[in-house]
Design a protein around this motif. Structure first.
Motif, short mmCIF file in Angstrom:
data_model
loop_
_atom_site.label_atom_id
_atom_site.label_comp_id
_atom_site.label_asym_id
_atom_site.label_seq_id
_atom_site.Cartn_x
_atom_site.Cartn_y
_atom_site.Cartn_z
N ARG A 165 -7.24 -79.68 116.13
CA ARG A 165 -8.47 -79.55 116.91
C ARG A 165 -8.54 -80.67 117.92
O ARG A 165 -8.30 -81.84 117.58
N GLN A 197 -9.78 -75.91 120.89
CA GLN A 197 -11.09 -76.45 121.23
C GLN A 197 -12.14 -75.45 120.76
O GLN A 197 -12.10 -74.28 121.18
N VAL A 198 -13.04 -75.88 119.90
CA VAL A 198 -14.07 -74.99 119.38
C VAL A 198 -15.25 -75.00 120.36
O VAL A 198 -15.88 -76.04 120.59
N PRO A 201 -19.02 -70.99 116.91
CA PRO A 201 -18.40 -70.36 115.73
C PRO A 201 -17.68 -69.05 116.03
O PRO A 201 -16.83 -68.64 115.24
N ILE A 204 -13.24 -69.79 120.66
CA ILE A 204 -12.40 -70.98 120.80
C ILE A 204 -11.52 -70.84 122.03
O ILE A 204 -11.29 -69.73 122.54
N GLY A 230 -9.51 -72.66 111.39
CA GLY A 230 -10.88 -72.98 111.78
C GLY A 230 -11.91 -72.42 110.82
O GLY A 230 -12.91 -73.07 110.49
N ARG A 231 -11.67 -71.20 110.32
CA ARG A 231 -12.61 -70.61 109.36
C ARG A 231 -12.56 -71.36 108.03
O ARG A 231 -13.58 -71.60 107.38
N TRP A 235 -15.47 -74.27 110.71
CA TRP A 235 -15.80 -74.35 112.14
C TRP A 235 -16.15 -72.98 112.71
O TRP A 235 -16.88 -72.90 113.69
N LEU A 236 -15.58 -71.90 112.11
CA LEU A 236 -15.63 -70.59 112.76
C LEU A 236 -16.16 -69.50 111.83
O LEU A 236 -16.13 -69.64 110.60
N VAL A 240 -13.80 -63.82 115.92
CA VAL A 240 -13.69 -64.88 116.92
C VAL A 240 -12.96 -64.36 118.16
O VAL A 240 -11.96 -63.64 118.05
#
Length: 276
Positions: A165, A197-198, A201, A204, A230-231, A235-236, A240
């Protein structure tokens, strides 16, 4: 020998697709490098071979070669091009396909809007299945290189991925860190390196330094890897949008033990023949 090929692309990730059912052949590593060479050959990120089904349970075999001549297990953007190719070339009339890769069986769905949805399989996190050198499975690992320590996620999507990240994708040190991490000794078969880069949620941005190819405009397995890492990290969400330099993919993952589904475009650029 003179062989027929089709040049295709998915979000700018470009491929030379060759039907080895109608024209049986086997390519050497040097021939793959010649085809992939953008000055002396056709030019592509990867060469894809459409092969006869290795078993009655699947419709086709699917072999993938990086531009450096090495064979790899999986390629999501290539899978979408594969699906469009076999339909456009009249090799199948099906809209739902099962295809055998070196990384396992994948399921391809041709949609009505020229999009293709791919069941990319269940992500594998166990270090020995990636493969990645670690004492035990973890949501993240600390990787040391060049007197630095970075936090990464590691996963196999049929091929190995390392996900980092970053606060800002446009200034991430991809050209410097990418080749170092690709060959990091903790990844014995090398690795694809994703910089994520997030934004939110459900959104990205991603750039991927691919094993054996360098940075490419898009990487389907890389998008899946970034999403599942990410999940897992919280983060996600389960659906997505992934924006890559070449365009957008939609990724859905219901969670542990479930397949990752990827939807995106694929199109034919041109057809031709080459003497090898």
């Amino acid at each position: 020998m003179r062989i027929a090929f089709t040049k295709m692309q998915g979000l700018g990730n470009d491929f030379v697709v060759i039907d080895t059912i109608s024209q049986p052949l086997s390519l050497t590593a040097s021939q793959v490098r010649r085809i992939a060479d953008r000055r002396l050959g056709i030019g592509c990120d990867q060469v894809l071979l459409v092969a006869p089904p290795p078993s009655p349970e699947v419709d086709f075999g699917y072999r993938i070669f990086n531009a450096d001549g090495g064979e790899v297990e999986q390629c999501g953007n290539g899978a979408r091009c594969f699906a469009r190719f076999v339909r456009e070339q009249g090799l199948t009339g099906k809209e739902r396909l099962q295809v055998q890769t070196a990384g396992g069986v994948i399921h391809l769905h041709l949609e009505t809007d020229k999009q293709v949805t791919v069941d990319m399989g269940v992500p594998r996190f166990a270090p020995d299945e990636i493969p990645f050198k670690a004492d035990h499975e973890a949501d993240y690992y600390l990787l040391e290189f060049d007197k630095q320590r970075v936090e990464i996620g590691a996963v196999s999507m049929g091929n190995p991925h390392c996900v980092l990240r970053v606060p800002e994708i446009d200034t991430a040190p991809i050209a410097y860190w990418g080749p170092i991490l690709e060959r990091h000794p903790r990844f014995p078969q090398r690795v694809n390196v994703g910089f994520v880069q997030v934004i939110s949620p459900g959104h990205i941005r991603l750039r991927v330094y691919e094993r054996g190819a360098g940075e490419t405009p898009a990487c389907g397995t890389g998008a899946c890897a970034a999403m599942v890492i990410g999940r897992r990290r919280g983060w996600l969400s389960g659906q997505v949008y992934v924006d890559l330099p070449g365009g957008r993919l939609g990724i859905h993952w219901a969670g542990e033990g479930q397949s990752v589904w990827m939807t995106g475009p694929a199109e034919t650029v041109f057809e031709g023949t080459i003497e090898l």
